[in-house]
Write a protein that holds these residues in place. Structure first.
Motif, PDB file in Angstrom:
ATOM      1  N   ALA A  81       0.832  -1.206   0.000  1.00 23.22           N
ATOM      2  CA  ALA A  81       0.000   0.000   0.000  1.00 23.22           C
ATOM      3  C   ALA A  81       0.869   1.261   0.000  1.00 23.22           C
ATOM      4  O   ALA A  81       0.561   2.238  -0.701  1.00 23.22           O
ATOM      5  CB  ALA A  81      -0.927  -0.012   1.215  1.00 23.22           C
ATOM      6  N   ILE A  82       1.950   1.242   0.768  1.00 27.96           N
ATOM      7  CA  ILE A  82       2.864   2.396   0.804  1.00 27.96           C
ATOM      8  C   ILE A  82       3.549   2.564  -0.551  1.00 27.96           C
ATOM      9  O   ILE A  82       3.710   3.687  -1.052  1.00 27.96           O
ATOM     10  CB  ILE A  82       3.903   2.218   1.929  1.00 27.96           C
ATOM     11  CG1 ILE A  82       3.204   2.223   3.292  1.00 27.96           C
ATOM     12  CG2 ILE A  82       4.965   3.315   1.876  1.00 27.96           C
ATOM     13  CD1 ILE A  82       4.084   1.816   4.452  1.00 27.96           C
ATOM     14  N   ASN A  83       3.954   1.446  -1.164  1.00 25.68           N
ATOM     15  CA  ASN A  83       4.572   1.500  -2.496  1.00 25.68           C
ATOM     16  C   ASN A  83       3.613   2.073  -3.531  1.00 25.68           C
ATOM     17  O   ASN A  83       4.002   2.879  -4.388  1.00 25.68           O
ATOM     18  CB  ASN A  83       4.998   0.095  -2.929  1.00 25.68           C
ATOM     19  CG  ASN A  83       6.278  -0.365  -2.273  1.00 25.68           C
ATOM     20  OD1 ASN A  83       6.866   0.353  -1.466  1.00 25.68           O
ATOM     21  ND2 ASN A  83       6.721  -1.560  -2.600  1.00 25.68           N
ATOM     22  N   THR A  84       2.360   1.637  -3.454  1.00 29.21           N
ATOM     23  CA  THR A  84       1.356   2.119  -4.411  1.00 29.21           C
ATOM     24  C   THR A  84       1.166   3.625  -4.289  1.00 29.21           C
ATOM     25  O   THR A  84       1.106   4.343  -5.295  1.00 29.21           O
ATOM     26  CB  THR A  84       0.014   1.403  -4.178  1.00 29.21           C
ATOM     27  OG1 THR A  84       0.206  -0.010  -4.295  1.00 29.21           O
ATOM     28  CG2 THR A  84      -1.027   1.843  -5.189  1.00 29.21           C
ATOM     29  N   GLU A  85       1.079   4.091  -3.059  1.00 27.31           N
ATOM     30  CA  GLU A  85       0.917   5.531  -2.823  1.00 27.31           C
ATOM     31  C   GLU A  85       2.114   6.313  -3.363  1.00 27.31           C
ATOM     32  O   GLU A  85       1.942   7.364  -4.000  1.00 27.31           O
ATOM     33  CB  GLU A  85       0.754   5.782  -1.314  1.00 27.31           C
ATOM     34  CG  GLU A  85       0.469   7.224  -0.969  1.00 27.31           C
ATOM     35  CD  GLU A  85       0.295   7.444   0.528  1.00 27.31           C
ATOM     36  OE1 GLU A  85       0.264   8.609   0.954  1.00 27.31           O
ATOM     37  OE2 GLU A  85       0.205   6.442   1.272  1.00 27.31           O
TER      38      GLU A  85
ATOM     39  N   LEU B  60       2.015   6.375  -7.237  1.00 25.25           N
ATOM     40  CA  LEU B  60       1.020   7.313  -7.753  1.00 25.25           C
ATOM     41  C   LEU B  60       1.475   8.759  -7.597  1.00 25.25           C
ATOM     42  O   LEU B  60       1.137   9.616  -8.414  1.00 25.25           O
ATOM     43  CB  LEU B  60      -0.310   7.109  -7.029  1.00 25.25           C
ATOM     44  CG  LEU B  60      -1.073   5.821  -7.344  1.00 25.25           C
ATOM     45  CD1 LEU B  60      -2.292   5.684  -6.453  1.00 25.25           C
ATOM     46  CD2 LEU B  60      -1.476   5.785  -8.814  1.00 25.25           C
ATOM     47  N   SER B  61       2.239   9.017  -6.537  1.00 26.41           N
ATOM     48  CA  SER B  61       2.708  10.381  -6.268  1.00 26.41           C
ATOM     49  C   SER B  61       3.965  10.732  -7.051  1.00 26.41           C
ATOM     50  O   SER B  61       4.438  11.875  -6.994  1.00 26.41           O
ATOM     51  CB  SER B  61       2.981  10.553  -4.765  1.00 26.41           C
ATOM     52  OG  SER B  61       1.842  10.241  -4.011  1.00 26.41           O
ATOM     53  N   GLY B  62       4.533   9.752  -7.750  1.00 24.57           N
ATOM     54  CA  GLY B  62       5.765   9.996  -8.490  1.00 24.57           C
ATOM     55  C   GLY B  62       6.996  10.020  -7.614  1.00 24.57           C
ATOM     56  O   GLY B  62       8.066  10.468  -8.039  1.00 24.57           O
ATOM     57  N   ASN B  63       6.869   9.494  -6.376  1.00 23.36           N
ATOM     58  CA  ASN B  63       8.010   9.439  -5.456  1.00 23.36           C
ATOM     59  C   ASN B  63       8.713   8.085  -5.552  1.00 23.36           C
ATOM     60  O   ASN B  63       8.143   7.123  -6.083  1.00 23.36           O
ATOM     61  CB  ASN B  63       7.520   9.660  -4.010  1.00 23.36           C
ATOM     62  CG  ASN B  63       6.920  11.041  -3.824  1.00 23.36           C
ATOM     63  OD1 ASN B  63       7.412  12.017  -4.381  1.00 23.36           O
ATOM     64  ND2 ASN B  63       5.840  11.124  -3.057  1.00 23.36           N
ATOM     65  N   PRO B  64       9.956   7.986  -5.050  1.00 24.26           N
ATOM     66  CA  PRO B  64      10.656   6.701  -5.058  1.00 24.26           C
ATOM     67  C   PRO B  64       9.864   5.640  -4.287  1.00 24.26           C
ATOM     68  O   PRO B  64       9.347   5.912  -3.202  1.00 24.26           O
ATOM     69  CB  PRO B  64      11.987   7.008  -4.357  1.00 24.26           C
ATOM     70  CG  PRO B  64      12.172   8.478  -4.538  1.00 24.26           C
ATOM     71  CD  PRO B  64      10.802   9.078  -4.526  1.00 24.26           C
TER      72      PRO B  64
END
Length: 416
Positions: A247-251, A254-258
């Motif tokens: 879930a953290i990876n998905t967020e 989506l945000s364009g963060n690493p």
């Protein structure tokens, strides 16, 4: 190997098996599974919104915000779904009313999600609140069981409709649950979410490190080698953590963060369990060209299921269970692919898991989809399959030679 096997059978396996069969662990395992269809549906929309096709992002730009709504209402509600699933499953294990159990757990979870101003705080509705969902669900079902077993419920006359009677049966346990949780959160002003996450932090940290992951995989492999479903035993511990990482990876994706976590749901399923735990698709491919007719037949029978990540025919048919050469290969394949994939993901050479994909998805395709369309991950998955063949080859040849050297007693009688 015999001494290790003896230790596992005598000391490790019985305790872990009993742990995995304990009702709370079974309830957690089955309850977490409730989240799977929701994450898969959310991930489908995530993949559609992020297809690595030139010009695709420009084409769907006007619709992207709308496409991501299903992602938010699935991934951002994981703890809520888990609370319902665990409450339902655990109540069923205890032979309590599962619908009431699910509702008690849901309301109990909500009772702890309050701001200092006593409004509902949604920040722990997602993966962050999974551990709270587990603990509060166990508490609520234990209360339900306590009241029902001691007949501390309101029993209405027989002529009252069952729906009304059942709802009143839950009145006293629900009142107790709400009063106790209200006291904890409102009167004592105790934030149980932070406390629970703090207590689980060492375990969360361990399963995101290479040594911790290798120990986890070693135990899982050894359990399978003596015929115990290692995944079923350990998943009540590992699944909430790996799901939280996804879930953290998905967020982040989506945000364009690493993307931070390598050990999210999908890493083991698609980069280590190629054809099933132990990367046994490599063994099946070797069987197809075996000099032993029995192995060739087993390879042909096992290939279709192995392509879809189901390997019980190989594990129990080869067999891998209690067969030292195959046990070594199985364990080595798990550890080598885990370590190499973890390192490649940590170094950002291949993508990390960002989407939930059905675990039965065939190799290469599954690796591509779970990483949000990273072709490098698909290539590494193909290389991993070749690597598994290389790992199994010398051990396969040992077992094949043993089988070919066996002489059928009937043939001896004929020759005499």
């Amino acid at each position: 190997m015999d001494s290790i096997l003896g230790f596992v059978e005598k000391y490790l396996a019985p305790g872990l098996t009993k742990f995995g069969e304990e009702k709370h662990m079974v309830g957690i395992q089955k309850g977490i599974v409730f989240t799977v269809p929701f994450t898969i549906i959310g991930s489908i929309f995530l993949i559609i919104s992020s297809l690595p096709i030139p010009g695709w992002s420009d084409l769907i730009a006007p619709f992207q915000a709308k496409l991501l709504v299903p992602v938010s209402i699935t991934f951002d509600m994981l703890a809520v779904i888990a609370a319902v699933g665990i409450g339902y499953s655990l109540a069923k294990e205890y032979k309590q009313d599962p619908v009431l159990g699910a509702l008690f757990s849901l309301i109990g979870f909500f009772a702890l999600q309050l701001t200092p101003e006593y409004s509902l705080d949604t920040s722990y509705f997602g993966a962050k609140g999974l551990f709270t969902a587990i603990i509060v669900s166990i508490y609520c079902i234990e209360v339900q069981k306590f009241f029902v077993k001691r007949n501390l419920i309101i029993n209405l006359p027989d002529n009252v409709p069952p729906a009304v009677s059942d709802s009143f049966a839950g009145l006293l346990p629900l009142g107790f649950i709400l009063i106790t949780l209200w006291f904890v959160r409102v009167v004592l002003n105790f934030n149980i979410n932070s406390a629970i996450n703090y207590l689980f932090q060492p375990l969360v940290f361990a399963l995101n490190t290479l040594p911790g992951l290798l120990v986890f995989m070693l135990i899982r492999s050894l359990l399978w080698c003596v015929g115990i479903h290692g995944g079923a035993v350990l998943s009540p511990i590992s699944s909430p953590i790996f799901l939280q990482f996804l879930a953290i990876n998905t967020e982040a994706f989506l945000s364009g963060n690493p993307v931070p976590y390598a050990t999210a749901v999908g890493m083991l399923e698609f980069f280590v369990f190629i054809g099933g735990g132990g990367a046994t698709l490599g063994l099946v491919l070797l069987m197809l060209r075996s000099k032993d007719e029995g192995f060739r037949t087993l390879g042909k029978v096992s290939l279709p299921s192995s392509i879809f990540e189901i390997n019980e025919p190989v594990v129990f048919g080869a067999p891998i269970v209690l067969n030292p050469p195959f046990m070594i290969a199985y364990t080595v394949a798990n550890l080598v692919l885990t370590a190499s994939t973890y390192i490649l993901m940590t170094l950002n050479i291949i993508g990390k898991p960002v989407a939930a994909v059905p675990w039965t998805m065939p190799p290469i395709i599954g690796a591509y989809l779970v990483t949000g369309g990273d072709w490098r991950a698909a290539v590494w998955n193909a290389i991993s399959l070749v690597l598994s063949v290389v790992i199994y080859y010398p051990f396969f040849k040992i077992v094949e030679k043993q089988r070919l050297s066996e002489v059928d007693p009937k043939e001896i009688g004929t020759k005499m």
